[in-house]
Design an enzyme around this catalytic site. Structure first.
Site, PDB file in Angstrom:
ATOM      1  N   HIS A 113      -8.609   1.369  -0.739  1.00 44.07           N
ATOM      2  CA  HIS A 113      -8.453   0.474  -1.897  1.00 44.07           C
ATOM      3  C   HIS A 113      -9.799  -0.019  -2.439  1.00 44.07           C
ATOM      4  CE1 HIS A 113      -4.160   0.665  -1.467  1.00 44.07           C
ATOM      5  NE2 HIS A 113      -4.273   0.360  -0.187  1.00 44.07           N
ATOM      6  N   SER A 152       0.839  -1.198   0.000  1.00 41.14           N
ATOM      7  CA  SER A 152       0.000   0.000   0.000  1.00 41.14           C
ATOM      8  C   SER A 152       0.876   1.252   0.000  1.00 41.14           C
ATOM      9  CB  SER A 152      -0.973  -0.026   1.185  1.00 41.14           C
ATOM     10  OG  SER A 152      -1.932   1.000   1.073  1.00 41.14           O
TER      11      SER A 152
END
Length: 291
Positions: free
Chosen positions: A192, A79
């Protein structure tokens, strides 16, 4: 978090640069807290970015550390860690990366504030079963509350993101799917996923103004588990990353398939080392450089 930085001027210097860019003393928050402040995505994203690159300086300072750094031939990050990996690979400067990370954290927080959402980890199921669980949950909630797998971390650990009601239904039904447990994540919102769409245009605008170069070594993308050398493609991928599932399991399996011999986890915690062991018990040991 960050205490080791005091032992090395090169690491302290990064936090000093961060202070100028951010307008506050990041190292003080990392060490003194309060925890609630450090946990907020606006603070935690810059904190993890700076601390991870400070850990690189700790490694460099070790005997043989520079040789280790010079030997690294591929990198990746989970991430936010993709920004750290790109900075390590020379795709952009520490300063430009921090400015992007600062904006990313602010934009994601704003998107989370605009629409209530949540994330939960589903423990003990494979990816197909978690997808089935999401499908069943989505039949019981409105389209706005629907959920999806947001982080494909490792077998038995997948993060689900979506509307608060959708996440609640996933948690309620997980046991009936034979999940061991669910763990609600202490994050601002459904990272996300489409819930982060308002952040994309802000990131695109910032990335358009940022000088990005071809990385000196491959950096595996979270979006498609592939390396990219084109600066424009990297910009497109980073903008897409906030609304795309993190393909971490595929990333690590790709590295194992290509004969990964050794690896280093740079930054606070040992989460990546644990994930690697879950994916392949025979994987080479991970050297952790904490800070």
């Amino acid at each position: 978090m960050g205490k080791e930085a005091f032992s090395l001027p090169a690491a302290t210097a990064l936090f000093e640069k961060a202070k100028e860019i951010l307008g506050y003393d990041l190292l003080e928050i990392c060490i003194e807290g309060p925890k609630e402040k450090l946990d907020s995505t606006v603070i935690s994203q810059p904190a993890i970015y700076v601390a991870s690159l400070a850990a690189v300086e700790l490694l460099r300072n070790r005997e043989g550390g520079q040789a280790v750094i010079d030997s690294i031939d591929v990198t990746c990050g989970l991430s936010l860690g993709e920004y750290t990996a790109l900075a390590f690979a020379g795709a952009f400067s520490f300063e430009d990366g921090l400015k992007l990370v600062k904006l990313r954290g602010e934009a994601m927080q704003a998107a989370a504030d605009a629409t209530p959402s949540a994330m939960t980890s589903v423990i003990g199921l494979n990816a197909d079963k978690v997808q089935e669980l999401c499908d069943v949950a989505n039949q019981e909630v409105s389209e706005e509350e629907r959920v999806q797998i947001a982080n494909f971390l490792c077998p038995g650990n997948y993060a689900v993101s979506g509307g608060v009601k959708g996440v609640q239904v996933v948690e309620e039904k997980a046991k009936s799917f034979k999940a061991r447990m669910t763990v609600r994540l202490a994050v601002a919102g459904a990272f996300h996923t489409r819930f982060m769409s308002p952040a994309v245009s802000k990131l695109e605008a910032a990335l358009a103004k940022t000088q990005i170069s071809t990385p000196r070594i491959p950096v595996i993308s979270n979006v498609d588990a592939q390396p990219h050398s084109s600066p424009q493609v990297i910009k497109d991928i980073l903008a897409k990353q906030v609304t795309s599932p993190v393909q971490w399991e595929t990333t690590l399996k790709t590295l194992f398939g290509k004969g990964l011999k050794s690896s280093y986890e740079l930054g606070p915690g040992k989460v990546i080392a644990g994930i690697i062991k879950r994916i392949d018990k025979n994987a080479p040991p991970v050297v952790n450089i904490g800070i």
